[in-house]
Scaffold this active site. Structure first.
Site, PDB file in Angstrom:
ATOM      1  N   ASP A  19       1.123  -1.004  -0.069  1.00 55.60           N
ATOM      2  CA  ASP A  19      -0.259  -0.076  -0.167  1.00 55.60           C
ATOM      3  C   ASP A  19       0.836   1.298   0.111  1.00 55.60           C
ATOM      4  OD1 ASP A  19      -2.663   1.547   0.389  1.00 55.60           O
ATOM      5  OD2 ASP A  19      -1.673   1.709   2.533  1.00 55.60           O
ATOM      6  N   THR A  74      -2.374   0.705  -4.795  1.00 54.84           N
ATOM      7  CA  THR A  74      -2.787   2.718  -3.971  1.00 54.84           C
ATOM      8  C   THR A  74      -4.808   2.859  -4.357  1.00 54.84           C
ATOM      9  OG1 THR A  74      -2.470   4.654  -3.337  1.00 54.84           O
ATOM     10  CG2 THR A  74      -1.265   3.881  -5.413  1.00 54.84           C
ATOM     11  N   GLY A  75      -4.895   3.529  -3.793  1.00 47.76           N
ATOM     12  CA  GLY A  75      -6.428   4.058  -4.127  1.00 47.76           C
ATOM     13  C   GLY A  75      -6.161   5.850  -4.858  1.00 47.76           C
ATOM     14  N   ASP A  76      -4.949   6.290  -4.869  1.00 49.81           N
ATOM     15  CA  ASP A  76      -4.997   7.172  -5.101  1.00 49.81           C
ATOM     16  C   ASP A  76      -4.565   7.618  -6.693  1.00 49.81           C
ATOM     17  OD1 ASP A  76      -4.443   8.699  -2.109  1.00 49.81           O
ATOM     18  OD2 ASP A  76      -2.397   7.980  -2.405  1.00 49.81           O
ATOM     19  N   LEU A 117       5.269  -0.041 -15.452  1.00 48.96           N
ATOM     20  CA  LEU A 117       3.054  -0.325 -16.261  1.00 48.96           C
ATOM     21  C   LEU A 117       2.216   0.112 -15.160  1.00 48.96           C
ATOM     22  CD1 LEU A 117       0.691  -1.517 -17.762  1.00 48.96           C
ATOM     23  CD2 LEU A 117       1.199  -3.388 -15.992  1.00 48.96           C
TER      24      LEU A 117
END
Length: 1346
Positions: A432, A894-896, A965
């Protein structure tokens, strides 16, 4: 559409009621927020819910009927009871196949026709193993018993119906339906509904640290509508019935309703539930009724205890054991066939044999006899030894000082006790970002309001200074504050630590707030249509949203915690405040239509940017040095706001082409020369000092919230208190205002935003303030209808805000967008009716609440955005670089946003300067498939070009170039579908790293599972939050970081560390050691058993395959059980093939040991062949040496046993890389115990081993020189090939790491540093520095190993 939805929902509910498949309470009329009562007949759903009546109440018959099946509150985490310990423990142990196998052999030895030894002797190995494990289990269970006893005997006050008062009872005596009275700082004994709180607002604060590690307080609400007498709760008057869901382990959800005697229903939800193990805080008294007790509480249902996994090495060991079984069967079959042939061919025997038994049947009996004789070939003690070694390894990992965080006083936690060796085999690491690679300690960096960017350069400068100074230390460190002296005349105080509190206001924004406060600004009619009023409207709403759109709990040292203080007298009169907010009550876009063309197109000119330099300014006071000028003659002093397109269209009145500089600027100059703000400069300063002394404390659920609240406070928009109904805030120039809090729509991962609904304290309007992810808020922002100019302004605001968002993302900042919406009363009433319906529903409550929130959060007005810096943890770049050098592929999930994740990847050296980014952002599944194929071709061509056409001078650059990637959440969704999985895996395995952005928790776990299963590699996942739990549990090794987001990740992990940097030593050092030790120990155990068993097997060729042995049974049993069992344990715990410094300095050693695969099938067979060779030498050298002599069977076996012991022990020495006094002591004790035992046995034992008589055998043998000569020649001959092979291997096939002389450089650098340290500490003025002529040392002392 609203009416259609309402009719559809009503029909669905009525149908559910008639079919008996739902709980529903309808609502008539418009309720307020707390009126959740409904009028409807009771309806039950059997088997899906729990009914609770009061224990001391009028419904005693109903209580006894429904509560008899409910569990009590006593807990028992022990596995056994005193009377059932032996049978249950034996049952648990015999579930292991190895124990069943040896039990079978022990029973088989009691059969007379196949008996090989004394019946009692064959029971000894099994009894020893069972006893050792039983003692270990008993000690562990006794510790659990003591803990259970302590918890169950805690005292709590329970209402007694007979005495009509609360009496002290033990926790274990609490039952469902009991009324519990708790005081502040008491722990909640069971899950209960909150019926009463001494807080006048009906709230209670709890701390959930015992559940999830979060220390911030959470608010719980009393169930509304309960009858009270004189403000007190009386249990005798409680006649209600509670219907709720059955016990489950979901902390975040609770559904049910309470039905009063009048038939009125009140909906129940998670906000009314007090969970077991939580602590009451800051509330004098609370009363609740127990609904779940003991093991039915949510805390106990989530208590799964330590995690047990089967490591890959143990799975491979099971295969090796099966091969050992195959060898045993082959040897026994050989003996059976040989015995049958021997009996068939023997004629005129000189000794007694059973001639009546057919040879075939005798061979069958010998097969089972040999199974008993050669039973040692199956290593029963190996499993126990592995457990002991792993406990020792965990002890040293747990006590490693390098893995200790002094700041948090925390050390590594080893929660999974049996996968330590997997740490040395990791190939893929999934990490994360927030809180794992970064600090999760947010610092407000910059913001954009009304499309105008405020860079907060002072914050940037301080962060850069900290970064530069810390880099000078030799490695990347966490940014720390650099305190500077602040003059005593300054009102702004420098914080002591660089944290979310440290926000230096931006000068331009300070000016505008000063203009907002200044009495010289015209408030006459018509001034509200100026562009400055429009911008100040946005600024005011922006900071008000930062202040109130959160769940922050407020406390201070000067007032009771979490109590809303009374509002102080505003700084302005009520009339002035109303006049001021008249210009904020209009619709911003309709006001734009009143702007004259010259107001829209006027060019702004900036004022001085030195009004708020650190240490020389006053808070919100626009004082400047006497020689400063605000004229527009110096373009170099203009703010960067001039670069904003929107600011060119709407800004403060400024000089125009006609030469009019505007009266406001002159008034501001006058205000600055008098050093006043808001008409009362000294009063404002005094007020700010009182704020600092008040020392407000903010307890937020996330660091983002805390950072934003502190940022608003830096601009004097201060959150002073919070209750369930209202918020107390301070606004600059106004003072304290009470804001009525109507609703909180909390953040969730689906909406990705949070909203609060408030009633404005001055305008009385219902306003929705929303903050959330930029990708969501930007889509929800409205485009005004009607006026073209308003639409143009709105487009400019969105365009400029989007540019600022992209800029923040490139800097690696975390971004949030702020928006608002003003509701009409009719619109709010319609929404409220449906929202209360959703809150009071039991079936599908979460879905209805989500739908209600999404219905409200539409057509928003975009106010601005914030950029928060989440700094990298110390030594993250060095750690990732070391892991990559070790051959571990690092992925970031990550969610960013993409730009934020890429920037962080560059900062932590996951991306190198020559790496090529491959961005995968597709709009459809077909586009994703085609793009993946295109990327695969691009990577393939790129790799071919690197290998074929590389010029010599560019070789280093080209060899370091690779592909990275970057894939977003939508594209990842399609890539994880079955049709595209293979393409995604093929592409990702060719890339150096993969960055998955905007990924959900489910996607994270799917990615880990896909790579683990498709590539069959060892995976490790590391995270710090609840959204990482699924990923951590899916990986082979899960590591939780105990950070700012509670302990959910830690509680679900196999290992828990406090910093990401600890992974380097955990994997590269401890992982390498654990795998190396256990792999070698397993091979050594197999070698030892095969070698000794073959001695017995070779003897069968000289005794007619009769199952006889050349040693007494006691020595045979104790050889593996006692004499040679301790050295492998010591070496398995303490052996080190390489020192820790070398493993850390040369991470490639991790990859070398990983690729060499110490424990592979061919290594097993090499070990077996070596054991066969040594057994041949150990048997036949004594055989040929004693041929022709008159020695007996035991005398013949004496030098064989002694030689075998010496060979086994010295073989361990040759294989080990560490030799300390502990190893020497253990080796001497092992050898001494053997010789001491056989000598005592030879002297005192006469009938211990029938039919043989060992008296005097060993004493006679050891008194002859031939015994020692045989032992010496046998030992050297047996070990000579292994010694030669090791010498040849170390000379010819030396590892690349050793050949590269890395280790020499490391040792040289260490030596130089030690010498420098010694010289600094011991050199005097007349003393020369110590120096050594070492060619590996550099003449310069400039380079320092970080």
């Amino acid at each position: 559409m609203e009416r259609l939805h309402w009719v559809w929902h009503r029909c669905q509910t009525l149908m559910g009621r008639e079919s008996g498949q739902g709980w529903y309470s309808s609502t008539d009329g418009l309720p307020n927020k707390n009126s959740l009562d409904t009028q409807c007949s009771p309806h039950r759903v059997s088997g899906k819910r729990r009914t609770v009546f009061a224990h001391q109440g009028p419904h005693q018959h109903e209580y006894e009927a429904v509560s008899k099946n409910y569990k009590g509150n006593a807990i028992r985490t022990t596995k056994y009871r005193l009377l059932t310990f032996i049978p249950m423990n034996l049952f648990q142990q015999f579930r292991r196949a190895a124990n069943l196998y040896f039990l079978f052999l022990a029973l088989l030895n009691w059969v007379p026709v196949v008996e090989a030894f004394q019946k009692e002797i064959t029971m000894i190995p099994l009894l020893v193993v069972l006893t050792v494990i039983a003692i270990k289990d008993a000690l562990e269970d006794y510790r659990r018993y003591l803990y259970d006893k302590k918890v169950n005997n805690n005292d709590v006050r329970v209402f007694c119906g007979k005495q009509k008062e609360y009496v002290e009872q033990c926790w274990k005596d609490v039952r469902v339906g009991d009324f519990i009275c708790l005081s502040c700082n008491e722990i909640i004994p069971a899950d209960m509904l909150l019926l009463y709180s001494s807080d006048p607002r009906g709230v209670c604060y709890i701390e959930t640290a015992n559940l999830d590690g979060e220390t911030n307080l959470k608010q719980r609400q009393v169930i509304p509508g309960l009858p009270l007498q004189g403000g007190e709760f009386t249990p005798e008057n409680f006649h209600s019935r509670i219907e709720c869901e059955n016990p489950n382990n979901n902390f975040s959800r609770f559904r049910g309703y309470m039905e009063h005697s009048s038939g009125v229903r009140v909906g129940l939800h998670n906000n009314n539930l007090l969970l077991r193990s939580c602590t009451i805080r800051n509330t004098e008294t609370v009363i609740g009724i127990v609904i779940y007790a003991g093991h039915e509480t949510k805390a106990m249902m989530n208590n799964s205890g330590p995690r047990y996994k089967c490591s890959h090495l143990e799975k491979r060991l099971n295969t090796d054991v099966l091969w050992c079984v195959a060898l045993l069967i082959i040897m026994c079959l050989t003996a059976a066939v040989g015995h049958a042939l021997w009996l068939k061919n023997i004629k005129d025997p000189v000794f007694v044999i059973d001639v009546e038994t057919p040879p075939a049947l005798a061979g069958f009996y010998i097969f089972w006899t040999m199974i008993i004789v050669l039973q040692v070939l199956i290593p029963i003690s190996l499993y126990v030894s592995i457990e002991i070694v792993k406990l020792g390894q965990i002890y040293f990992i747990h006590n490693d000082i390098d893995l200790y965080n002094e700041l948090l006083d925390s050390r590594i936690q080893c929660r999974a006790l049996n996968i330590t060796e997997d740490l040395g085999q990791i190939q893929y690491l999934f990490s994360d970002k927030t809180g794992t690679l970064t600090e999760n300690n947010m610092v407000f960096r910059r913001c954009s309001i009304f499309g105008v960017e405020y860079p907060h350069e002072e914050n940037a400068r301080r962060l850069e200074v900290c970064a530069v100074e810390n880099k000078a230390a030799g490695h990347t460190m966490t940014l720390r504050p650099q305190p500077e002296p602040v003059p005593s005349t300054a009102t702004w105080k420098e914080p002591h630590s660089l944290s979310e509190k440290e926000v230096v206001p931006d000068p331009e924004l300070v000016k505008k707030l000063n203009w907002f406060c200044s009495p010289v600004l015209p408030l006459k009619e018509g001034s509200s249509g100026t562009s400055s009023s429009l911008e100040l409207t946005y600024i005011t709403d922006f900071f008000l949203a930062l202040t109130i759109c959160n769940s922050v709990v407020v406390s201070s040292s000067s007032q009771p915690r979490h109590v809303v203080p009374e509002a102080r007298m505003p700084l302005k009169s009520l009339e002035e405040i109303k006049m001021m907010f008249q210009r904020f009550s209009f619709s911003p876009f309709t006001a734009l239509s009143t702007l004259s063309p010259h107001q829209v197109k006027g060019s702004p000119r900036s004022f001085t940017s030195r009004l708020f330099t650190r240490g020389k300014t006053e808070f919100l006071t626009s004082s400047t040095p006497p020689n400063s000028s605000t004229s527009e003659t110096d373009p170099g002093k203009e703010s960067n706001l001039e670069t904003s397109i929107l600011r060119d269209k709407v800004d403060l009145p400024s000089q125009e082409k006609g030469g009019n500089s505007g009266p406001v600027e002159d008034d501001i100059k006058d205000a600055k020369t008098t050093d006043i703000c808001c008409g009362a400069g000294p009063d404002l300063e005094t007020d700010y000092d009182s704020d600092a002394d008040d020392d407000l404390l903010y307890e937020a659920e996330s660091p983002d919230e805390a950072a934003l609240v502190h940022a608003a406070r830096a601009y004097r928009c201060t959150l002073r208190g919070r209750s369930a109904e209202s918020l107390l805030v301070d606004l600059p120039g106004i003072g304290s205002l009470s804001v009525q809090l109507l609703h909180i729509l909390p953040f969730d991962s689906n909406r990705r935003r949070m909203s609060v609904v408030v009633r404005h304290p001055l305008t009385g309007q219902v306003v929705v303030y929303t903050k959330g992810a930029d990708s969501v808020i930007m889509d929800l922002a409205e485009t005004p209808k009607g006026d073209d100019q308003a639409q143009e302004i709105d487009c400019h605001i969105k365009e400029q805000t989007q540019k600022h968002l992209d800029s923040y993302a490139r800097e690696g900042l975390r971004t949030l967008c702020i928006a608002k919406k003003v509701l009409e009363e009719e619109e709010y009433e319609v929404w409220l009716r449906r929202h209360v319906l959703a809150e009071s529903s039991i079936d599908h409550r979460e879905e209805l609440l989500l739908e209600s929130a999404e219905r409200l959060e539409t057509n928003l007005t975009l106010l601005g955005t914030t950029g928060i810096v989440d700094r990298l943890q110390e030594e993250v770049p060095e750690t990732i670089e070391a892991l990559q050098r070790a051959g571990i592929k690092v992925w970031i999930l990550t969610g960013d946003k993409q730009e934020t994740a890429i920037n962080i990847a560059y900062a932590c050296k996951l991306l190198g300067p020559y790496d090529q980014l491959l961005r995968a952002n597709c709009g459809s599944k077909e586009a994703c498939s085609a793009f993946l194929d295109e990327l695969k071709l691009e990577v393939q061509h790129g790799q071919e070009s690197l290998t074929d056409g590389v010029e010599a001078e560019d070789h280093e650059e080209s060899s370091s170039r690779s592909f990275i990637l970057v894939i977003d959440g939508k594209t990842l969704d399609w890539a994880l579908q079955e049709e595209l999985q293979s393409d995604f895996v093929e592409l990702s395995r060719k890339c150096k790293a993969v960055i998955c952005c905007r990924s959900t928790p489910l996607q994270k776990s799917q990615v880990v599972r896909l790579i683990r299963d498709q590539l069959r590699v060892m995976t490790l996942a590391v995270g710090d939050g609840a959204n990482d739990v699924s990923m951590i549990q899916m990986a082979d090794v899960g590591i939780g970081i105990s950070g700012q987001e509670g302990l959910q990740a830690v509680m679900s992990s196999d290992f828990a560390v406090s910093r990401f940097k600890h992974l380097s030593k955990l994997l590269l050092v401890h992982g390498h050691w654990c795998y190396f030790r256990l792999a070698n120990m397993i091979l050594y155990f197999i070698y030892k058993n095969v070698m000794y068993v073959n001695l017995l097997f070779w003897y069968q060729f000289f005794c007619g395959f009769s199952g006889s042995v050349m040693t007494n049974a006691w020595v045979l049993i104790f050889f593996n059980l006692l004499f040679t069992s301790i050295p492998p344990l010591i070496y398995g715990i303490l052996d080190r093939d390489l020192p820790a410094d070398s493993l850390m300095a040369v991470p490639e050693l991790y990859q070398n040991s990983h690729t060499s695969k110490l424990h592979l099938p061919y290594m097993f067979w090499i070990t077996v062949l070596d054991a066969f060779y040594q057994s041949l030498i150990c048997f036949f050298i004594p055989y040929f040496a004693l041929t022709g002599s008159d020695v007996g069977v035991l005398s013949f076996g004496s030098p064989i046993n002694a030689s075998a012991l010496l060979i086994v022990l010295l073989h361990q020495v040759l294989e080990s890389h560490t030799l300390t006094w502990i190893h020497v002591l253990v080796l001497l004790l092992s050898g001494g115990s053997y010789f001491g035992f056989v000598l005592l046995f030879s002297v005192y034992c006469v009938t211990c081993s029938p039919p043989t008589n060992p008296v005097g055998v060993e004493t006679l043998q050891m008194s002859q020189p031939l015994f020692f000569i045989i032992c010496a020649i046998t030992t050297v001959t047996a070990l000579l090939p292994r010694m030669f092979f090791q010498a040849l291997h170390n000379t010819v096939l030396c590892s690349a790491a050793l050949n590269s002389s890395h280790l020499d450089k490391v040792e040289s650098e260490k030596y130089r540093q030690r010498m420098q340290h010694w010289n600094r500490g011991h050199s005097k003025g007349n003393r020369l520095s110590v120096c050594v002529d070492n060619p590996g040392l550099e003449a310069s002392a400039a380079s320092v190993v970080s």
